[in-house]
Design an enzyme around this catalytic site. Structure first.
Site, mmCIF file in Angstrom:
data_model
loop_
_atom_site.group_PDB
_atom_site.id
_atom_site.type_symbol
_atom_site.label_atom_id
_atom_site.label_comp_id
_atom_site.label_asym_id
_atom_site.label_seq_id
_atom_site.Cartn_x
_atom_site.Cartn_y
_atom_site.Cartn_z
ATOM 1 N N ASN A 116 51.420 45.868 13.080
ATOM 2 C CA ASN A 116 50.330 45.485 12.859
ATOM 3 C C ASN A 116 50.265 43.612 12.074
ATOM 4 O O ASN A 116 50.446 43.617 11.419
ATOM 5 C CB ASN A 116 49.332 45.959 12.091
ATOM 6 C CG ASN A 116 49.414 47.426 12.292
ATOM 7 O OD1 ASN A 116 47.685 47.429 13.211
ATOM 8 N ND2 ASN A 116 50.010 48.812 12.511
ATOM 9 N N CYS A 167 56.985 46.064 10.185
ATOM 10 C CA CYS A 167 56.219 45.367 10.123
ATOM 11 C C CYS A 167 57.048 44.222 9.214
ATOM 12 O O CYS A 167 58.109 43.935 10.279
ATOM 13 C CB CYS A 167 54.514 45.623 9.369
ATOM 14 S SG CYS A 167 53.484 44.391 10.434
ATOM 15 N N LYS A 195 57.761 51.943 4.315
ATOM 16 C CA LYS A 195 57.665 50.250 4.061
ATOM 17 C C LYS A 195 57.690 49.429 3.110
ATOM 18 O O LYS A 195 57.720 49.905 2.466
ATOM 19 C CB LYS A 195 56.967 49.680 4.244
ATOM 20 C CG LYS A 195 56.157 48.587 5.074
ATOM 21 C CD LYS A 195 55.064 48.650 5.373
ATOM 22 C CE LYS A 195 54.981 47.118 5.847
ATOM 23 N NZ LYS A 195 53.978 46.397 6.842
#
Lengths: 314, 314
Positions: free
Chosen positions: A198, A173, A124
């Site tokens: 999330n 995300c 990420k």
């Protein structure tokens, strides 16, 4: 060569801190089997699915922090899922907290082929939150504390022959809200973007104006428009519900290259969504409206890489 | 200093080839007066509002082509609109086909302040269509034939003190589908994006799968998501309806920094939409989720400027 693939999003309900890793893995295996039973050949799990969303807590010891991380994948706490997927001949996108042999920590995801081969890996890049905890807040967002920024760029990769060799990309995300990552994949001809998330059901940085409904709208909107503007399919899958008093939005979706939602979760719990993805449906967008070679004008885009923050005119 | 400004989108119905410039200008003045009567202090007109959308035709002579272009702005065919706006103390965004003293042609727009001052100018960068006509097609999309690519970049500018000195940006039509332009404005702290468009109600490049409904959805989706991802207001205004047998979508919108539509046209004709724009509503997004300085990672965005077309993995 058929280029139609049935894919599933395996939305997960909450993982409580007290839930055992084994119990969570069993829920994931049940979701995998349910998706496979509906004919899905690629199943997308959320970001950090194996545990609770631990960056909401200030964790004081490395020993405790390590319990949330995987030193290998598959490893002792995850192998049963990978074994079952290979038995079923189903591929997976699955997030995990990665602890490297060198001691680096990343918020990562892999995509696994139907034979268990790791097809692609991603770390990420757009980490939200803060390094230092915000005083007085019950819940934190400490991804910048626990993870290093992804160091692999946005590497697209091919799915196997049996899927029609689609160009796949991964985001995690918060990445889905940043058009730059989508575009770097778009420039690699991405046909299906895989995303797990999330996302807090309130503004995790302390704002008061963002309801769960608005934040779900944001989540869906970003995926729809970036799918459209890059003429790609996208599947974006939540861990949802109430984790130890902290709410997470649901709203998992599968979106077509027009930006149209073709499947959407309706609960905040464990829920499988399914769609048949025709990779050739990307062609009209890629060859006409979003024919990048014909229409992009990069000489005017330089501030996107020359600048980090915003600089208003005087 | 109040930072709330009432703005209007002045959607226009079709301009037929046979309509006189004077008759079209009178309709625009009527829309301006209607918007001012509702308290609007900035009125946004479509792309190329003074004539029909002429790039749909193959125009054989420079003499005919010149009838669609303005050699100066305001000029003999447009001054009455600018005069009336200044009298009313209302600002405007207005598109025009620009013919420079050097003979260059651009698809341009200006934003004019309440006192008639030109606050900013923009030349369309993302020209769609083709240079050569497509054989056998009744309607063409020849913007690449009649216009040069915009050569001014994406220059944000300030509105006047009486508007709260907002950071303004302009795009034209197809530009709204390209996140790069939005981001370059986002990197200048844009608080209100002004956009006019003429978008065919079918796929102008010959596809058969795009209904007017889908194309209106695309138009709105791109504006909503790019407004959200740059934490800016946006107003996007159509010329709509049936121009000499060629359909244009409507769907003019005003969108808030959450990407939520706050006003939307319901017709395909002349129609004013209005909203009160609070520029300070951009702050939450700019300071938290889209705090660029805190969260962007430009070292991974290089392909956006290093590459024009898509290059799939082997």
């Amino acid at each position: 060569m058929s280029r139609i693939l049935r894919i599933a999003g395996a939305q997960m309900g909450p993982n409580q801190k007290a839930d055992s890793r084994k119990a969570i893995l069993e829920r994931m295996i049940a979701l995998l089997e349910q998706a496979a039973g509906q004919g899905a050949r690629l199943v997308v799990f959320p970001e950090l699915p194996f545990t609770t969303f631990f960056p909401r807590w200030l964790i004081e010891t490395t020993q405790e922090l390590d319990t949330y991380f995987e030193r290998e994948l598959p490893g002792p706490n995850t192998a049963a899922l990978f074994d079952r997927a290979r038995e079923l001949g189903v591929g997976m996108y699955v997030g995990y907290a990665e602890l490297t042999p060198q001691g680096q920590r990343f918020n990562s995801a892999v995509t696994v082929g139907p034979d268990g081969t790791i097809l692609g890996k991603y770390r990420k890049i757009h980490l939200p939150g803060t390094v230092e905890p915000r005083p007085g807040d019950r819940f934190q967002q400490l991804e910048k504390r626990y993870f290093e920024y992804g160091d692999m760029g946005f590497p697209a990769f091919r799915g196997p022959e049996s899927w029609g060799r689609p160009v796949l990309g991964m985001l995690i995300c918060n990445d889905r809200r940043w058009p730059e990552g989508w575009r770097v994949y778009g420039l690699q001809g991405v046909e299906l973007m895989l995303i797990g998330y999330n996302s807090a059901a309130y503004d995790p940085m302390g704002g008061t104006t963002e309801s769960a409904e608005l934040r779900t709208f944001h989540s869906t909107l970003a995926v729809q428009a970036n799918a459209y503007m890059n003429a790609t399919w996208a599947v974006s899958v939540a861990k949802a519900g109430n984790e130890d008093g902290s709410g997470l939005i649901g709203g998992s979706v599968i979106v077509d290259p027009n930006g149209v939602v073709v499947a959407q979760a309706t609960s905040l719990g464990d829920e499988v969504i399914v769609a048949d993805v025709d990779f050739d449906a990307c062609r009209q967008g890629k060859e006409k409206m979003f024919n990048f070679a014909a229409h992009r004008r990069p000489q005017w885009y330089r501030p996107i890489i020359d600048q980090v923050g915003a600089v208003p005119p005087p």
